[in-house]
Structure formats: C-alpha cells, structure tokens
Design an enzyme around this catalytic site. Structure first.
Site, PDB file in Angstrom:
ATOM      1  CG  ASP A  98      -1.813  -1.267   1.238  1.00 50.95           C
ATOM      2  OD1 ASP A  98      -2.211  -1.730   0.158  1.00 50.95           O
ATOM      3  OD2 ASP A  98      -2.061  -1.791   2.338  1.00 50.95           O
TER       4      ASP A  98
ATOM      5  CD  GLN B 102       0.835  -8.974  -2.566  1.00 48.13           C
ATOM      6  OE1 GLN B 102       1.476  -9.633  -3.377  1.00 48.13           O
ATOM      7  NE2 GLN B 102      -0.415  -8.629  -2.782  1.00 48.13           N
TER       8      GLN B 102
ATOM      9  N   GLY C 231      -4.501  -4.515  -3.727  1.00 48.72           N
ATOM     10  CA  GLY C 231      -5.528  -3.508  -3.992  1.00 48.72           C
ATOM     11  C   GLY C 231      -4.782  -2.254  -4.399  1.00 48.72           C
ATOM     12  CG  HIS C 232      -2.130  -2.273  -6.934  1.00 52.40           C
ATOM     13  ND1 HIS C 232      -1.280  -2.905  -7.803  1.00 52.40           N
ATOM     14  CD2 HIS C 232      -1.795  -2.723  -5.707  1.00 52.40           C
ATOM     15  CE1 HIS C 232      -0.479  -3.709  -7.113  1.00 52.40           C
ATOM     16  NE2 HIS C 232      -0.775  -3.618  -5.849  1.00 52.40           N
TER      17      HIS C 232
ATOM     18  CE  LYS D 151       2.462  -2.510  -4.252  1.00 54.52           C
ATOM     19  NZ  LYS D 151       2.118  -2.085  -2.886  1.00 54.52           N
TER      20      LYS D 151
HETATM   21  P1  GDP Z   1      -0.777   0.206  -3.534  1.00 51.46           P
HETATM   22  O1  GDP Z   1      -1.347  -1.081  -3.034  1.00 51.46           O
HETATM   23  O2  GDP Z   1       0.692   0.322  -3.292  1.00 51.46           O
HETATM   24  O3  GDP Z   1      -1.138   0.499  -4.975  1.00 51.46           O
HETATM   25  O4  GDP Z   1      -1.464   1.355  -2.652  1.00 51.46           O
HETATM   26  P2  GDP Z   1      -3.026   1.487  -2.267  1.00 51.46           P
HETATM   27  O5  GDP Z   1      -3.765   1.958  -3.463  1.00 51.46           O
HETATM   28  O6  GDP Z   1      -3.514   0.263  -1.597  1.00 51.46           O
HETATM   29  O7  GDP Z   1      -2.945   2.579  -1.130  1.00 51.46           O
HETATM   30  C1  GDP Z   1      -2.477   3.864  -1.387  1.00 51.46           C
HETATM   31  C2  GDP Z   1      -3.621   4.858  -1.041  1.00 51.46           C
HETATM   32  O8  GDP Z   1      -3.096   6.167  -0.941  1.00 51.46           O
HETATM   33  C3  GDP Z   1      -4.686   4.940  -2.123  1.00 51.46           C
HETATM   34  O9  GDP Z   1      -5.908   5.215  -1.523  1.00 51.46           O
HETATM   35  C4  GDP Z   1      -4.227   6.119  -2.979  1.00 51.46           C
HETATM   36  O10 GDP Z   1      -5.293   6.748  -3.681  1.00 51.46           O
HETATM   37  C5  GDP Z   1      -3.667   7.032  -1.923  1.00 51.46           C
HETATM   38  N1  GDP Z   1      -2.543   7.893  -2.369  1.00 51.46           N
HETATM   39  C6  GDP Z   1      -1.568   7.629  -3.278  1.00 51.46           C
HETATM   40  N2  GDP Z   1      -0.651   8.605  -3.279  1.00 51.46           N
HETATM   41  C7  GDP Z   1      -1.057   9.509  -2.370  1.00 51.46           C
HETATM   42  C8  GDP Z   1      -0.509  10.743  -1.887  1.00 51.46           C
HETATM   43  O11 GDP Z   1       0.568  11.188  -2.284  1.00 51.46           O
HETATM   44  N3  GDP Z   1      -1.219  11.392  -0.915  1.00 51.46           N
HETATM   45  C9  GDP Z   1      -2.395  10.912  -0.430  1.00 51.46           C
HETATM   46  N4  GDP Z   1      -3.014  11.618   0.515  1.00 51.46           N
HETATM   47  N5  GDP Z   1      -2.939   9.769  -0.856  1.00 51.46           N
HETATM   48  C10 GDP Z   1      -2.263   9.072  -1.791  1.00 51.46           C
HETATM   49  P1  IMO Z   2      -0.866  -4.316  -2.149  1.00 44.84           P
HETATM   50  O1  IMO Z   2      -0.417  -4.848  -3.495  1.00 44.84           O
HETATM   51  C1  IMO Z   2      -0.904  -4.747   2.219  1.00 44.84           C
HETATM   52  C2  IMO Z   2      -0.893  -8.861   3.773  1.00 44.84           C
HETATM   53  C3  IMO Z   2      -2.150  -9.340   4.480  1.00 44.84           C
HETATM   54  C4  IMO Z   2      -1.568 -10.367   5.440  1.00 44.84           C
HETATM   55  C5  IMO Z   2      -0.432 -10.993   4.636  1.00 44.84           C
HETATM   56  C6  IMO Z   2      -0.813 -12.309   3.992  1.00 44.84           C
HETATM   57  O2  IMO Z   2      -2.175  -3.623  -2.193  1.00 44.84           O
HETATM   58  O3  IMO Z   2       0.224  -3.509  -1.518  1.00 44.84           O
HETATM   59  P2  IMO Z   2      -2.350 -12.963   1.940  1.00 44.84           P
HETATM   60  O4  IMO Z   2      -3.810 -12.732   1.690  1.00 44.84           O
HETATM   61  O5  IMO Z   2      -1.445 -12.402   0.906  1.00 44.84           O
HETATM   62  O6  IMO Z   2      -2.044 -14.413   2.226  1.00 44.84           O
HETATM   63  O7  IMO Z   2      -2.054 -12.192   3.326  1.00 44.84           O
HETATM   64  O8  IMO Z   2      -0.080 -10.034   3.648  1.00 44.84           O
HETATM   65  N1  IMO Z   2      -1.105  -8.327   2.416  1.00 44.84           N
HETATM   66  C7  IMO Z   2      -1.073  -7.023   2.089  1.00 44.84           C
HETATM   67  N2  IMO Z   2      -0.915  -5.937   2.865  1.00 44.84           N
HETATM   68  N3  IMO Z   2      -1.011  -4.618   0.873  1.00 44.84           N
HETATM   69  C8  IMO Z   2      -1.139  -5.693   0.086  1.00 44.84           C
HETATM   70  O9  IMO Z   2      -1.125  -5.628  -1.269  1.00 44.84           O
HETATM   71  C9  IMO Z   2      -1.213  -6.975   0.685  1.00 44.84           C
HETATM   72  N4  IMO Z   2      -1.359  -8.243   0.226  1.00 44.84           N
HETATM   73  C10 IMO Z   2      -1.281  -9.050   1.274  1.00 44.84           C
HETATM   74  O10 IMO Z   2      -2.799  -8.292   5.154  1.00 44.84           O
HETATM   75  O11 IMO Z   2      -0.972  -9.747   6.570  1.00 44.84           O
HETATM   76 MG    MG Z   3      -2.903  -1.771  -1.763  1.00 41.83          MG
END
Ligand code: GDP
Ligand code: IMO
Ligand code: MG
Length: 427
Positions: free
Chosen positions: A12, A221, A39-40, A15
C-alpha cells in the site's frame, strides 16, 4: 527496456498510482506475482479505480500481462473486467500466462480454515485463497490456466485436487463449501471467457523487449511481505522482491534496466506481527485518518507508524533501487513533529540488519531522528513548484534521500495522477 516498480515496506505504498502515472510512456504493463490480495488505487480526476488483478496500466489503455507468477481468481478477474468495461475504459490487450495458477473455491475455504487454526502464527490474510493456491503450486497439485482451457486436463486435475482437499478438510471437521459439479460449471464458463487471453507470456514479453518496447513491471504487496524476506509467518506467499519479477514473468535478470522503490512517507501494515514504529497515540490516529488508511481489499484499518528506514534499507539491499519515490508526504502535514526511525536497538545493542526472528523484531526499539513539522496546501505547492514546499518538509525528504543514498525520483502529495513532483522518468 524493463523498469520495475516495487513496494519497499509492507504494501500500500501507492504502487498503483505510480504505475498508472509511469504507464503513460510504456508499451506493456506486467504483474508478476500475487493475486487479488493486492488492492491498487488509481485516481484520475473524480474517478477512482481499485485494481486487484489487472495491471494498473489498463487505465491508460495499455496492453497488460498477468504473469506466470500470479495466482488468479477467475471470478474476480471477470468482475474487474466487467466493472472497467461498464466505466468505459478503453482497453488494450489482456494477456494471461498459461502457467499462472488458478484460484479455486477450495483455496478460499482453506485460507479461512488455516487462519483459524494458526493462533498467534496467523498473518491476518486477505482470505482470498492466495497462500493455499501457492501451496498447491509448490505441491504440484495446482491447476494452471493452460489446464483450465483444456477441459479433459481440467477435469482430471480437479478430480485429484478435489478429493485431496475433501479428505483434508474432513479431517479438520469441515465439508467442502462448493461442490465439484458447481466448480466444473463455473470454471467452464471462465475457460470460454478467458481462453483467447491465455498465451505464452514470457515469449511475448521478451520479444517486446528485444523490439525495444518500454515495459513496466508492477509489483504487488511489498518487500517485507515477501515469502523469503518478509516478516514470516505474517507475510504473503510470493516473492515480492525484484528477483520475483524474473521468475514471475520469465525474463532474465540482466533484462531489468531500472528498479524504482516506492516509499510511503510513514509506515502502514495490515495484518499481524511486530511493527516497531507503530503509533497507537494521537499521531497514529492522524496518519490513519488523514491518510485514509483502510485496506483497499478488506476495508480493515491499517496500523500506522513513523517511517522506518530499517525496512527501506533492507529492501534496497535486496532490490537495488535505482531511485525512490516518496508518497503521501501530504499526510504528514499538520503535525508539530515528525520522526524517522534510522535504526533499532535490542537488548542494549544496535542492530545492523533487519531481524528474521519475530521475537527479536518485537523487542526492537526504534532509534529516531526528529524533525519539526510542516503544513502546505497541495494545490498551491503543485502550482508553485517543488521549491515552494516548506523548508521542514524538504529537509525531511533530503534526510531520507541522503540516509538511504538513493536518488529521489519524485514525491507524491495527493492521490490524483497529477499530484506529484517527478524528477526522473523510469524509462
Ligand atoms: P498500492 O497497493 O501500493 O497500490 O497502494 P493502495 O492503493 O492500496 O494505497 C495507497 C492509497 O493512498 C490509495 O488510496 C491512494 O489513492 C492514496 N494515495 C496515493 N498517493 C497519495 C498521496 O501522495 N497522498 C495521499 N493523501 N494519498 C495518496
Ligand atoms: P498491495 O499490493 C498490504 C498482507 C495481508 C496479510 C499478509 C498475507 O495492495 O500492496 P495474503 O492474503 O497475501 O495471504 O495475506 O499479507 N497483504 C497485504 N498488505 N497490501 C497488500 O497488497 C497486501 N497483500 C497481502 O494483510 O498480513
Ligand atoms: Mg494496496
């Protein structure tokens, strides 16, 4: 040319946002590991997309590959494609590796059963069947996309796997939730839906690379969730580090030209296990609320803490980042003080590496460098440029860059595609 975007922490890191942004100049975007545990999030104008399986380049209309290292739930893939179509996204081609593994209903059931039995060894998984599907891959009772689209092979492999799972679940006191007949019916539908997408993706990617195309690999991840290097057993089941891009997409190590590490300006973690810089006070609440730190996949609150450079330094050693992109800097606005962990002390000694032993990690006390806080309005700094950021924020960024000794490729100050200062392209 191949560039890889990787999470340097516990996932998170944003990416998805950066893959979408850099995908503008890419010809092909590739996922190489994980499944719909990812979850991206991509925010374009007023529209938000939450991608779980499709590489984030899909929103830019690029051709995308779901690589052999992935575990793919066809039901979720179908939902995701249907949703994007209903939102009028102009798709490029979607290619699925014939070697990618298929998540089956019994994998999801097994994920729930095992988590329940693991007690303090549980990871707090996303319950999407990721671990059990990878276990079956390694045990060689998995079903691959090449099997899914060949009905005779599918039925034969399902027969074996189903009867093994049935006996295993029964021994633990559980019945199979989904019958074999229902699986056969549903998966025949997926086979006809995705049959034309399934191909030899390593050849496709390597040929594209030989032809001089720009290829973007999107990690899922983060480094510290890697099956080998993550906080075992609270990690995920795939290799999230750069080496995983080679095995998970079928490209030679020397074909990778650039590696970008995504560093969230603070730390978050969804799931169990020690988080040395975790904050359970008002600072933690500030990060969680201002950063909207709730899991994209499960909606669970993310645990928040100060930036931990021990995590990022170890990630750099494993991945050799050519550059870092610091994200969510805006979330630190409004705090009187901001801290960064530069090392750990355990039992009176300074640790020189990230510990493998979870009991040791749980006893680590962070050594902090403290900064005066800052505040800025995102729109205003974006309009006036990077230099208009408050001096304290720039010192924070400079410190991270110099402590890590990795060039800063950019800084993100908001969720939207353009809310970014970019200093260097990755192609
Ligand atoms: P990923 O799994 O690495 O793609 O990240 P996620 O999408 O799960 O989580 C990142 C969250 O931060 C999302 O809700 C994005 O919309 C939000 N986000 C990304 N960049 C920024 C930023 O620079 N500032 C803020 N406030 N939110 C951001
Ligand atoms: P993105 O790509 C954050 C964590 C889960 C759990 C562990 C194992 O959005 O960054 P799993 O279901 O993979 O067997 O769970 O890994 N986990 C993540 N945490 N971002 C993710 O993906 C994750 N994918 C798995 O919360 O602790
Ligand atoms: Mg994510």
């Amino acid at each position: 040319m191949i560039s890889v975007i990787l999470g340097s922490q516990w996932g998170d890191e944003a990416k998805g946002k950066l893959t979408d942004m850099y995908a503008e100049n890419a010809d092909l975007v590739v996922r190489f590991q994980g499944g719909n545990n990812a979850g991206h999030t991509i925010v374009v104008g007023d529209e938000t997309f939450k991608l779980r399986l499709l590489p984030s380049g899909i929103v830019q209309g690029k051709d995308v590959v779901l690589g052999n290292g992935m575990v793919i739930d066809p039901e979720v893939l179908h939902e995701e494609i249907t949703e994007l179509r209903s939102r009028n996204i102009d798709f490029g081609n979607i290619y699925i590796s014939e070697r990618a593994h298929v998540i089956m209903p019994y994998h999801k059931q097994e994920d729930v059963i095992l988590e329940d039995l693991k007690g303090k060894l549980k990871a707090g998984t996303t319950k999407r069947g990721i671990g059990p599907c990878y276990s079956d891959k390694v045990s060689r009772i998995g079903i691959r996309f090449t099997d899914l689209i060949d009905q005779a092979t599918f039925l034969e492999k399902l027969d074996t796997a189903y009867s093994i799972k049935e006996r295993f679940f029964k021994s633990l006191g559980y019945d199979m939730e989904v019958s074999k007949d229902d699986i056969i019916k549903a998966y025949a539908g997926y086979a006809s839906m995705f049959g034309t997408y399934v191909t030899d993706t390593p050849s496709l990617i390597n040929k594209a690379n030989d032809a001089g195309k720009r290829i973007l690999f999107e990690g899922a991840q983060g480094t510290h969730l890697d099956i080998d290097f993550g906080i075992y057993p609270h990690n995920t089941s795939s290799n999230t580090v750069c080496g995983g891009a080679c095995t998970g997409a079928g490209v030679p190590p020397r074909s990778i030209n650039r590696v970008l590490g995504v560093v969230k300006a603070y730390t978050t973690r969804v799931g169990a296990g020690p988080v040395p810089t975790e904050l359970t006070d008002a600072y933690g609440k500030h990060l969680a609320n201002k950063g909207h730190e709730f899991g994209t996949v499960t909606g669970r609150p993310r645990r928040c803490g100060w930036l931990d450079l021990m995590l990022v330094k170890y990630a750099h050693m494993l991945n050799h980042f050519d550059g870092i992109f610091i994200t969510k800097l805006d979330v630190l606005c409004g705090l009187d003080t901001v801290k960064v962990c530069t090392g750990y002390e355990v039992d009176g000694e300074v640790m020189d590496h990230f510990p493998a032993n979870m009991d040791v990690l749980a006893r680590c006390t962070p050594v902090y460098k403290e900064f005066d806080g800052w505040d800025f309005a995102c729109d205003e700094v974006l309009e006036k440029g990077y230099d208009s950021l408050p001096a304290n924020a720039k010192s924070y960024l400079k410190f991270i860059e110099s402590e890590l000794r990795i060039p800063l490729y950019g800084v993100s100050v908001g969720p939207r595609r353009h809310e970014t200062f970019t200093f260097k392209d990755i192609f």
